[in-house]
Design a protein around this motif. Structure first.
Motif, PDB file in Angstrom:
ATOM      1  N   VAL A  20      18.742   7.084  23.917  1.00  0.00           N
ATOM      2  CA  VAL A  20      18.192   8.420  24.144  1.00  0.00           C
ATOM      3  C   VAL A  20      16.793   8.531  23.531  1.00  0.00           C
ATOM      4  CG1 VAL A  20      18.467  10.867  23.549  1.00  0.00           C
ATOM      5  CG2 VAL A  20      20.409   9.564  24.417  1.00  0.00           C
ATOM      6  N   ALA A  21      16.572   7.807  22.433  1.00  0.00           N
ATOM      7  CA  ALA A  21      15.259   7.851  21.781  1.00  0.00           C
ATOM      8  C   ALA A  21      14.155   7.338  22.707  1.00  0.00           C
ATOM      9  CB  ALA A  21      15.288   7.030  20.490  1.00  0.00           C
ATOM     10  N   LEU A  22      14.500   6.542  23.712  1.00  0.00           N
ATOM     11  CA  LEU A  22      13.494   6.039  24.654  1.00  0.00           C
ATOM     12  C   LEU A  22      12.940   7.155  25.526  1.00  0.00           C
ATOM     13  CD1 LEU A  22      15.183   2.817  26.067  1.00  0.00           C
ATOM     14  CD2 LEU A  22      13.587   3.001  24.172  1.00  0.00           C
ATOM     15  N   GLY A  23      13.700   8.223  25.672  1.00  0.00           N
ATOM     16  CA  GLY A  23      13.303   9.305  26.563  1.00  0.00           C
ATOM     17  C   GLY A  23      14.381   9.522  27.616  1.00  0.00           C
ATOM     18  N   HIS A  24      14.352  10.705  28.210  1.00  0.00           N
ATOM     19  CA  HIS A  24      15.423  11.114  29.119  1.00  0.00           C
ATOM     20  C   HIS A  24      15.612  10.150  30.291  1.00  0.00           C
ATOM     21  CE1 HIS A  24      17.462  13.344  32.278  1.00  0.00           C
ATOM     22  NE2 HIS A  24      17.978  14.099  31.331  1.00  0.00           N
ATOM     23  N   ASP A  25      14.516   9.842  30.987  1.00  0.00           N
ATOM     24  CA  ASP A  25      14.636   9.049  32.208  1.00  0.00           C
ATOM     25  C   ASP A  25      15.072   7.617  31.930  1.00  0.00           C
ATOM     26  OD1 ASP A  25      13.951  11.253  33.559  1.00  0.00           O
ATOM     27  OD2 ASP A  25      11.969  10.557  34.207  1.00  0.00           O
ATOM     28  N   HIS A  26      14.483   7.029  30.892  1.00  0.00           N
ATOM     29  CA  HIS A  26      14.857   5.654  30.572  1.00  0.00           C
ATOM     30  C   HIS A  26      16.330   5.571  30.202  1.00  0.00           C
ATOM     31  CE1 HIS A  26      11.020   3.650  30.855  1.00  0.00           C
ATOM     32  NE2 HIS A  26      10.464   4.718  30.319  1.00  0.00           N
ATOM     33  N   ALA A  27      16.768   6.514  29.380  1.00  0.00           N
ATOM     34  CA  ALA A  27      18.163   6.487  28.941  1.00  0.00           C
ATOM     35  C   ALA A  27      19.104   6.705  30.124  1.00  0.00           C
ATOM     36  CB  ALA A  27      18.393   7.545  27.868  1.00  0.00           C
ATOM     37  N   SER A  28      18.760   7.638  31.011  1.00  0.00           N
ATOM     38  CA  SER A  28      19.594   7.878  32.195  1.00  0.00           C
ATOM     39  C   SER A  28      19.685   6.623  33.040  1.00  0.00           C
ATOM     40  CB  SER A  28      19.006   8.990  33.063  1.00  0.00           C
ATOM     41  OG  SER A  28      18.968  10.178  32.357  1.00  0.00           O
ATOM     42  N   SER A  29      18.534   5.991  33.228  1.00  0.00           N
ATOM     43  CA  SER A  29      18.504   4.794  34.052  1.00  0.00           C
ATOM     44  C   SER A  29      19.373   3.691  33.464  1.00  0.00           C
ATOM     45  CB  SER A  29      17.059   4.314  34.203  1.00  0.00           C
ATOM     46  OG  SER A  29      17.006   3.201  35.052  1.00  0.00           O
ATOM     47  N   LEU A  30      19.549   3.727  32.138  1.00  0.00           N
ATOM     48  CA  LEU A  30      20.376   2.711  31.484  1.00  0.00           C
ATOM     49  C   LEU A  30      21.836   3.133  31.411  1.00  0.00           C
ATOM     50  CD1 LEU A  30      17.931   1.692  28.633  1.00  0.00           C
ATOM     51  CD2 LEU A  30      18.492   0.401  30.697  1.00  0.00           C
ATOM     52  N   GLY A  31      22.157   4.232  32.075  1.00  0.00           N
ATOM     53  CA  GLY A  31      23.560   4.600  32.169  1.00  0.00           C
ATOM     54  C   GLY A  31      24.052   5.485  31.044  1.00  0.00           C
ATOM     55  N   GLY A  52      17.462  -3.433  28.748  1.00  0.00           N
ATOM     56  CA  GLY A  52      17.917  -3.651  30.110  1.00  0.00           C
ATOM     57  C   GLY A  52      19.393  -4.028  30.165  1.00  0.00           C
ATOM     58  N   ARG A  53      19.896  -4.603  29.089  1.00  0.00           N
ATOM     59  CA  ARG A  53      21.307  -5.011  29.061  1.00  0.00           C
ATOM     60  C   ARG A  53      22.223  -3.892  28.601  1.00  0.00           C
ATOM     61  NH1 ARG A  53      22.305  -8.053  32.497  1.00  0.00           N
ATOM     62  NH2 ARG A  53      24.287  -8.523  31.529  1.00  0.00           N
ATOM     63  N   PHE A  54      21.661  -2.732  28.296  1.00  0.00           N
ATOM     64  CA  PHE A  54      22.468  -1.637  27.749  1.00  0.00           C
ATOM     65  C   PHE A  54      23.652  -1.242  28.622  1.00  0.00           C
ATOM     66  CE2 PHE A  54      23.600   2.582  26.364  1.00  0.00           C
ATOM     67  CZ  PHE A  54      23.476   2.507  24.995  1.00  0.00           C
ATOM     68  N   PRO A  55      23.480  -1.182  29.957  1.00  0.00           N
ATOM     69  CA  PRO A  55      24.625  -0.760  30.775  1.00  0.00           C
ATOM     70  C   PRO A  55      25.845  -1.661  30.589  1.00  0.00           C
ATOM     71  CG  PRO A  55      22.626  -0.776  32.073  1.00  0.00           C
ATOM     72  CD  PRO A  55      22.286  -1.387  30.754  1.00  0.00           C
ATOM     73  N   TYR A  56      25.620  -2.898  30.208  1.00  0.00           N
ATOM     74  CA  TYR A  56      26.739  -3.836  30.111  1.00  0.00           C
ATOM     75  C   TYR A  56      27.269  -3.930  28.685  1.00  0.00           C
ATOM     76  CZ  TYR A  56      24.468  -4.987  34.441  1.00  0.00           C
ATOM     77  OH  TYR A  56      23.886  -4.885  35.666  1.00  0.00           O
ATOM     78  N   SER A  57      26.357  -3.921  27.718  1.00  0.00           N
ATOM     79  CA  SER A  57      26.775  -4.195  26.346  1.00  0.00           C
ATOM     80  C   SER A  57      26.808  -2.947  25.491  1.00  0.00           C
ATOM     81  CB  SER A  57      25.819  -5.195  25.723  1.00  0.00           C
ATOM     82  OG  SER A  57      24.516  -4.647  25.744  1.00  0.00           O
ATOM     83  N   GLN A  58      26.305  -1.834  26.017  1.00  0.00           N
ATOM     84  CA  GLN A  58      26.243  -0.589  25.243  1.00  0.00           C
ATOM     85  C   GLN A  58      25.555  -0.788  23.901  1.00  0.00           C
ATOM     86  OE1 GLN A  58      27.330   2.524  26.492  1.00  0.00           O
ATOM     87  NE2 GLN A  58      27.292   1.279  28.326  1.00  0.00           N
ATOM     88  N   GLY A  59      24.547  -1.644  23.892  1.00  0.00           N
ATOM     89  CA  GLY A  59      23.744  -1.787  22.683  1.00  0.00           C
ATOM     90  C   GLY A  59      24.100  -2.976  21.814  1.00  0.00           C
ATOM     91  N   ARG A  60      25.301  -3.533  22.004  1.00  0.00           N
ATOM     92  CA  ARG A  60      25.670  -4.714  21.207  1.00  0.00           C
ATOM     93  C   ARG A  60      25.558  -5.932  22.091  1.00  0.00           C
ATOM     94  NH1 ARG A  60      30.447  -2.829  17.289  1.00  0.00           N
ATOM     95  NH2 ARG A  60      30.437  -0.714  18.061  1.00  0.00           N
ATOM     96  N   LEU A  61      24.454  -6.649  21.967  1.00  0.00           N
ATOM     97  CA  LEU A  61      24.201  -7.736  22.897  1.00  0.00           C
ATOM     98  C   LEU A  61      25.065  -8.963  22.615  1.00  0.00           C
ATOM     99  CD1 LEU A  61      21.761  -5.852  23.400  1.00  0.00           C
ATOM    100  CD2 LEU A  61      20.491  -7.909  23.979  1.00  0.00           C
ATOM    101  N   THR A  62      25.630  -9.510  23.689  1.00  0.00           N
ATOM    102  CA  THR A  62      26.397 -10.743  23.569  1.00  0.00           C
ATOM    103  C   THR A  62      25.452 -11.926  23.776  1.00  0.00           C
ATOM    104  OG1 THR A  62      26.824 -10.817  25.923  1.00  0.00           O
ATOM    105  CG2 THR A  62      28.400  -9.590  24.573  1.00  0.00           C
ATOM    106  N   ASP A  63      25.971 -13.141  23.613  1.00  0.00           N
ATOM    107  CA  ASP A  63      25.148 -14.326  23.861  1.00  0.00           C
ATOM    108  C   ASP A  63      24.657 -14.348  25.301  1.00  0.00           C
ATOM    109  OD1 ASP A  63      25.483 -15.044  21.296  1.00  0.00           O
ATOM    110  OD2 ASP A  63      26.979 -16.610  21.672  1.00  0.00           O
ATOM    111  N   ASP A  64      25.550 -13.941  26.215  1.00  0.00           N
ATOM    112  CA  ASP A  64      25.172 -13.872  27.627  1.00  0.00           C
ATOM    113  C   ASP A  64      23.993 -12.931  27.821  1.00  0.00           C
ATOM    114  OD1 ASP A  64      26.701 -15.674  28.861  1.00  0.00           O
ATOM    115  OD2 ASP A  64      28.249 -14.267  29.568  1.00  0.00           O
TER     116      ASP A  64
END
Lengths: 335, 254
Positions: free
Chosen positions: A222-233, B99-111
């Motif tokens: 969320v700290a990245l900003g609204h759009d970036h965070a939304s885009s990341l799910g 960019g990997r956040f949707p998959y790892s929710q912030g905790r990055l795996t080796d993959d």
């Protein structure tokens, strides 16, 4: 071939995970400072009955830790959700509302009569009003406008202006003697904190902290900003709503417990941002929590021991916090 | 597959987008072109679920962008907007790791780390990995954001005017990169482009819009002709040909 190149490529990865080290060092330093502050506060110049004095001081330390942690973590959350690091949750009008409540109560019942009201009833009453206010603001401005935090803050600013104006009006109406007693009450005091209230407040703050900790990665996004965070799910609207509710708890509980303290959160959080150089909540939240508690205890210690109680820690914090705030504004302007 | 279903966006009485039906499918680059205010970015932003439509919806692989969980969509569609100002200071690697956040929710795996490295390699960003974004040039920063999209590894990539503020060389590099997303990685890329000739040369398909409506849709050679250009841009231009692709001499228009 790939077996050979893999470790080399692995290096920058580790370089990436090396970075938290700085924040760990900073957190450790603040942790040590916290322990030193507590030790000084507990042991310096003990006189009279040892067990009584220690118990009294332990309760104060617990209250200050609670307040410092609550306000600092609330400020960090507020910064993340609003995307602005020079704001404080005081903008939302909690302090003004607290002052208004005290003033109106003093007007209606008289300060001394008000002080005789069971302290727990008072605490619950104040907490209830502040939480209702927060829920009202959140409901109106976050649900209906799909998470427009700026609108929410503007409403908070307008409301706190209104609270202050009404508070001033009422203050003019009350007896001058009572006004002096009231003014003293408006600055936070740790001298007489009820034990059970302390326990209840600790539970509230602890629960809020658990929720914050579980959201730490989402808050990073969320700290990245609204759009970036939304885009990341990330469901930014949900995170915003939950965060603002947590801010309400983390500000209202300390305020109802000891009174209003301005600038403490701002001081602790910005100090931590500068020192850790990260925005990751797994680093900033614990560090800011410790820093807030440390600053408060250290300030109170210095005042009690060297200024002989002539002034209150919250006043000193408001003074230094104010200066730091102006410095921060000037720095932001230069960027 | 991206399916637009009777999509309408209104601000007050002004209809800025009215797109009854549009389907984008398979690997390739689709360019959205049109004059300012034609509704290109609006369409893209709604498809990237950053904007709510007034009515209608967009389906991404059958998932309704207005109702599907954001987390689910983030593994299917990535969007990169025009302004990429971040509220926080990040290094290139940190950005790409997000960019990997949707998959790892912030905790990055080796993959995840491997895919981040691959994305950095793909965009030749390894030497900048530890640099902060605000210390980079516009072109490098743009590449870092594209790397984050590559790391997100979605089948659908939406890019809103990625060439804005890039000089000729960086614009050419970015377009080559966007081509690679489609050709090498098999992604469905939708890109809003200002320059019709860039679209003509790099896109497999052009969707031309005017006043919120799609007015032409097809391969560059079928869409780009003098009457359509007049309709889309309101400009009388000469269209010629270069290596089998149409070229619009828009700078000669009076």
């Amino acid at each position: 071939m790939s077996v050979d190149t893999e470790p080399i490529r692995g290096e920058p990865i580790r370089g990436g995970t090396f970075r938290p080290r700085r924040s760990i060092v900073v957190t450790a330093v603040i942790g040590v400072a916290f322990l030193i502050a507590v030790a000084c506060f507990m042991t310096y110049d003990l006189r009279g009955s040892l067990s009584y004095a220690l118990e009294l001081r332990a309760r104060k330390v617990a209250a200050m830790t609670l307040v410092g942690v609550g306000l600092s973590v609330a400020t960090v959350l507020f910064h993340t959700v609003s995307g602005n690091r020079i704001l404080t949750p005081a903008l939302m009008g909690f302090d003004a509302l607290y002052i208004l409540l005290q003033t109106v109560a003093a007007y209606l019942f008289g300060t001394f009569a008000f002080l005789r009201i069971e302290v727990r009833v008072r605490f619950l009453g104040e907490l209830a009003v502040m939480m209702l206010f927060a829920l009202f603001l959140n409901h109106i401005f976050l649900r209906r406008t799909r998470g427009d935090v700026v609108l929410l803050m503007l409403a908070g600013v307008v409301m706190s202006g209104m609270f202050r104006a009404i508070g001033n009006l009422v203050a003019r109406l009350i007896d001058p003697n009572e006004f002096v007693a009231l003014q003293d009450r408006l600055f936070a005091s740790f001298s007489s904190v009820d034990e059970q209230l302390l326990g209840a407040s600790a539970v509230c703050v602890a629960v809020a902290l658990v929720v914050v900790w579980r959201m730490r990665y989402q808050l990073d996004a969320v700290a990245l900003g609204h759009d970036h965070a939304s885009s990341l799910g990330v469901d930014v609207d949900r995170v915003t709503r939950v965060s603002m509710a947590l801010v309400a708890v983390l500000v209202a509980v300390p305020t109802a417990l000891v009174g209003a303290i301005t600038f403490l959160g701002l001081l602790a959080s910005n100090g931590v941002y500068l020192a850790t150089r990260t925005f990751r909540h797994r680093s900033t939240v614990p560090a800011a929590a410790l820093a807030g508690a440390t600053i408060l205890i250290a300030a109170q210690f210095v005042i009690e021991e060297f200024f002989a109680f002539n002034t209150r820690a919250s006043m000193v914090l408001a003074f230094f916090g104010g200066i730091a705030f102006i410095a921060l504004l000037l720095k932001e302007q230069r960027r | 597959m991206i399916e637009v279903r009777s999509l309408v966006k209104r601000y007050g009485d002004t209809t800025v987008l009215d797109c009854p039906d549009l389907t984008l499918d398979g690997a390739g680059v689709t360019a959205l072109v049109g004059a300012n205010g034609a509704g290109k970015s609006t369409l893209l932003t709604i498809a990237g679920r950053l904007l709510e439509p007034t009515s209608g919806t967009v389906l991404v692989d059958g998932h309704d962008v207005t109702t599907a969980p954001s987390r689910e969509l983030a593994a299917r569609v990535a969007i990169l907007r025009q302004e990429n100002n971040l509220a926080v200071r990040l290094t290139v690697r940190e950005l790409v790791e997000f960019g990997r956040f949707p998959y790892s929710q912030g905790r990055l795996t080796d993959d995840d780390h491997r895919l981040v490295d691959r994305a950095l390699d793909t965009l030749e960003l390894h030497e900048f990995a530890a640099r902060r974004l605000d210390e980079l040039s516009g072109g490098q920063r743009q590449r870092a954001f594209i790397a984050a999209v590559v790391a997100q590894d979605t089948d659908h990539v939406l890019l809103d005017e990625p060439l804005n503020n890039l000089d000729l060389r960086h614009a050419a590099q970015s377009m080559a990169m966007i081509r690679r997303l489609a050709d090498e990685f098999g992604k469905t890329v939708v890109v809003v482009l200002h320059d019709i000739n860039v679209a003509a040369h790099h896109a497999d398909r052009i969707v031309a819009m005017r006043s919120g409506r799609v007015v032409a849709d097809g391969e560059p050679s079928t869409v780009i002709d003098e009457p359509t250009m007049r309709e889309v841009f309101g400009l009388d231009v000469e269209v010629t040909e270069h290596h089998g692709r149409p070229v619009v001499l828009h700078f000669l228009a009076s």
